[in-house]
Design an enzyme around this catalytic site. Structure first.
Site, mmCIF file in Angstrom:
data_model
loop_
_atom_site.group_PDB
_atom_site.id
_atom_site.type_symbol
_atom_site.label_atom_id
_atom_site.label_comp_id
_atom_site.label_asym_id
_atom_site.label_seq_id
_atom_site.Cartn_x
_atom_site.Cartn_y
_atom_site.Cartn_z
ATOM 1 N N GLU A 199 1.317 64.463 46.972
ATOM 2 C CA GLU A 199 2.448 64.522 46.031
ATOM 3 C C GLU A 199 2.311 65.664 45.035
ATOM 4 O O GLU A 199 3.007 65.691 44.024
ATOM 5 C CB GLU A 199 2.558 63.196 45.281
ATOM 6 C CG GLU A 199 2.913 62.045 46.193
ATOM 7 C CD GLU A 199 3.000 60.725 45.467
ATOM 8 O OE1 GLU A 199 2.559 60.635 44.301
ATOM 9 O OE2 GLU A 199 3.530 59.782 46.065
ATOM 10 N N ASP A 235 -1.086 54.853 38.947
ATOM 11 C CA ASP A 235 -0.783 53.978 40.074
ATOM 12 C C ASP A 235 -2.123 53.630 40.711
ATOM 13 O O ASP A 235 -2.730 54.461 41.386
ATOM 14 C CB ASP A 235 0.151 54.655 41.087
ATOM 15 C CG ASP A 235 0.499 53.714 42.241
ATOM 16 O OD1 ASP A 235 -0.009 52.568 42.257
ATOM 17 O OD2 ASP A 235 1.276 54.113 43.130
ATOM 18 N N GLU A 280 0.745 50.789 37.435
ATOM 19 C CA GLU A 280 1.403 50.286 38.659
ATOM 20 C C GLU A 280 0.368 49.641 39.582
ATOM 21 O O GLU A 280 -0.725 50.190 39.764
ATOM 22 C CB GLU A 280 2.063 51.496 39.345
ATOM 23 C CG GLU A 280 2.819 51.175 40.614
ATOM 24 C CD GLU A 280 3.414 52.449 41.252
ATOM 25 O OE1 GLU A 280 3.765 53.395 40.513
ATOM 26 O OE2 GLU A 280 3.510 52.483 42.485
ATOM 27 N N ASP A 306 4.829 47.715 42.597
ATOM 28 C CA ASP A 306 5.360 48.532 43.703
ATOM 29 C C ASP A 306 5.088 47.770 44.999
ATOM 30 O O ASP A 306 5.966 47.051 45.491
ATOM 31 C CB ASP A 306 4.687 49.918 43.684
ATOM 32 C CG ASP A 306 4.996 50.740 44.924
ATOM 33 O OD1 ASP A 306 6.004 50.463 45.575
ATOM 34 O OD2 ASP A 306 4.226 51.678 45.249
ATOM 35 N N LYS A 331 12.263 51.767 45.438
ATOM 36 C CA LYS A 331 12.234 52.751 46.529
ATOM 37 C C LYS A 331 13.237 52.244 47.549
ATOM 38 O O LYS A 331 13.023 51.170 48.142
ATOM 39 C CB LYS A 331 10.850 52.795 47.176
ATOM 40 C CG LYS A 331 9.732 53.371 46.318
ATOM 41 C CD LYS A 331 8.390 53.120 47.000
ATOM 42 C CE LYS A 331 7.234 53.805 46.288
ATOM 43 N NZ LYS A 331 5.932 53.281 46.756
ATOM 44 N N ARG A 360 8.682 58.882 47.846
ATOM 45 C CA ARG A 360 7.573 58.465 48.697
ATOM 46 C C ARG A 360 6.626 59.655 48.837
ATOM 47 O O ARG A 360 7.000 60.796 48.565
ATOM 48 C CB ARG A 360 8.062 58.043 50.105
ATOM 49 C CG ARG A 360 9.047 56.914 50.150
ATOM 50 C CD ARG A 360 8.633 55.674 49.389
ATOM 51 N NE ARG A 360 7.355 55.090 49.745
ATOM 52 C CZ ARG A 360 7.194 53.948 50.402
ATOM 53 N NH1 ARG A 360 8.249 53.269 50.806
ATOM 54 N NH2 ARG A 360 5.986 53.463 50.630
ATOM 55 N N SER A 361 5.417 59.366 49.293
ATOM 56 C CA SER A 361 4.462 60.479 49.418
ATOM 57 C C SER A 361 4.889 61.462 50.515
ATOM 58 O O SER A 361 4.657 62.662 50.405
ATOM 59 C CB SER A 361 3.050 59.951 49.652
ATOM 60 O OG SER A 361 3.032 59.016 50.692
ATOM 61 N N LYS A 382 10.040 58.550 39.211
ATOM 62 C CA LYS A 382 8.719 58.964 39.674
ATOM 63 C C LYS A 382 8.916 59.896 40.865
ATOM 64 O O LYS A 382 9.192 59.439 41.984
ATOM 65 C CB LYS A 382 7.929 57.709 40.064
ATOM 66 C CG LYS A 382 6.478 57.943 40.389
ATOM 67 C CD LYS A 382 5.824 56.641 40.857
ATOM 68 C CE LYS A 382 4.388 56.865 41.249
ATOM 69 N NZ LYS A 382 3.900 55.820 42.173
#
Ligand code: 2PG
Ligand code: MG
Length: 412
Positions: A199, A235, A280, A306, A331, A360-361, A382
């Site tokens: 990321e 996270d 998170e 999450d 998400k 998402r990654s 995010k």
């Protein structure tokens, strides 16, 4: 009323170079909605599957075979588009068509509607008198399943410029901290290669503690006080460490293990020491009571679920009853369709659960989630700090700042 006149798809690639699906929805033969689906690496047990049998091609084949089910629908009628998808796949986790297809079809339909209406997507998604910008929350240092051996077990150290008055200032402050962290890392470790995780956060060989310490130092070097101009978030993605057989969290890289009680202590110490605004998945995805303990202890920190909630309305209700969280990640592809995700958002907002719309990654270069974050009244977005697919979302926020309907930053 507009009508969907065509729906097609193709196989493309995400930011990890993995195959994904893109869908084009056209309204009135003219107005194109185009959406390419993302996918995660640290995936919650109960989230929608990305692709049927792991194969994007199968999702595409199903779309082609069922295209006529969407024709002539009003693209802004999200419920009808969702119901057409559900007529093909009634399973809870979208195992027949895959969450990626549900994501792409529903968002593309709404985008084609917004084009036909001549308005920005956030407005088509939600009719409000005024809107606010969520604060960008970005990954400055990555570990866990987003980076290689030797990096911290903790998946993400995040920055959020809560003292900023404008979206541009918030974004630029995040860039500055990310850059300063690089200098801090290279001064401390001359062999640092500038390597980054999935990321865009730096991925140095460091312990959890050192990674947090240097992230805090980068903020301080810029003259910021933690909890004031900027705040750190983490996270933990603790399900990655959770070992059910052992009933312990196993930190392979750090070389230690935590019992469930020790994990609460571990997370609490980090939250306190670094004045985290955001924590998170500090415990694993089924530890609703342990999350509740953290939420009770830290009411001023966004204690976010999450993997724990996976953008699932039913699971959110369970978390609300157990008082597990005061915040939740949204998400869309975890939920499946945009309709599911907006229902989830309503439930969260009605119950004072603060939303964080998230990338998402494995991402596409699309920027629809910037609109989704605004429309769902998310407090944070995010989306990372650097990397083309991350900056695409941030740049869209800057473009949207030309809109007078969006009146400043969210209140956290
Ligand atoms: C997360 C996400 C995004 P992934 O865990 O929050 O940062 O990662 O997309 O790999 O699930
Ligand atoms: Mg997460």
């Amino acid at each position: 009323m507009s009508k969907i006149t065509s729906i097609t798809g193709r196989i493309l690639y995400n930011s990890r170079g993995n195959k994904t699906i893109e869908v084009d929805v056209k309204a009135d033969k003219n107005f194109l909605g185009r959406v390419c689906a993302p996918s995660g690496a640290s995936v919650g047990k109960h989230e929608a599957v990305s692709f049927p049998n792991g194969k994007p091609e199968e999702g595409l084949r199903i779309l082609k075979e069922n295209a006529n089910k969407f024709l002539n629908l009003d693209p802004s009628d999200l419920k009808s588009v969702h119901e057409s998808l559900r007529s093909i796949d009634p399973t809870e986790n979208y195992s027949i068509i895959g969450g990626a297809l549900a994501f792409a079809v529903t968002i593309a339909a709404m985008e084609s509607a917004s084009m036909a209406l001549g308005e920005p997507l956030f407005k088509t998604l939600s009719k409000e008198e005024e809107y606010r910008f969520p604060f960008p929350l970005g990954n400055i240092l990555g570990g866990g399943s987003h980076a290689g051996p030797g990096t911290p077990d903790i998946q993400e150290i995040l920055i959020c410029a809560l003292g900023s008055k404008t979206i541009r200032e918030a974004i630029e402050t995040n860039f500055a901290v990310h850059q300063e962290l690089r200098s801090v890392l290279e001064k401390t470790y001359p062999d640092f290669t500038y390597g980054r995780g999935d990321e865009g956060g730096w991925a140095p060989k460091l312990t959890n503690e050192k990674a947090l310490e240097l992230s805090a130092k980068a903020c301080e070097n810029l003259g910021f006080s933690l909890g004031d101009e900027v705040s750190l978030g983490v996270d933990f993605a603790s399900s990655t460490q959770w070992n059910e057989q052992k009933n312990r969290y196993v930190y392979d890289r750090g070389g230690f293990e935590n019992s469930p009680e020790e994990q609460i202590e571990f997370a609490s110490n980090i939250i306190k020491k670094y004045k985290l605004i955001y924590a998170e998945d500090a415990v694993h995805e089924e530890a609703f009571e342990d999350m509740a303990e953290l939420s009770a202890k830290f009411p001023k920190t966004l204690i976010a679920g999450d993997d724990l909630i996976v953008t699932n309305k039913k699971i959110l209700k369970k978390a609300i009853n157990a008082k597990s969280c005061n915040a939740a990640i949204l998400k869309v592809n975890q939920a499946g369709s945009l309709f599911d995700a907006l229902e989830f958002a309503k439930e969260a907002n009605d119950n004072n659960i603060k939303l964080i719309t998230s990338h998402r990654s494995g991402e596409s270069t699309d920027s629809h989630i910037s609109h989704i974050g605004i429309a769902t009244k998310s407090k944070m977005l995010k989306v990372g700090v650097v990397g083309g697919e991350r900056v695409a979302k941030l740049n869209e926020l800057i473009r949207l700042s030309e809109h007078d309907l969006i009146r400043g930053m969210a209140e956290i």
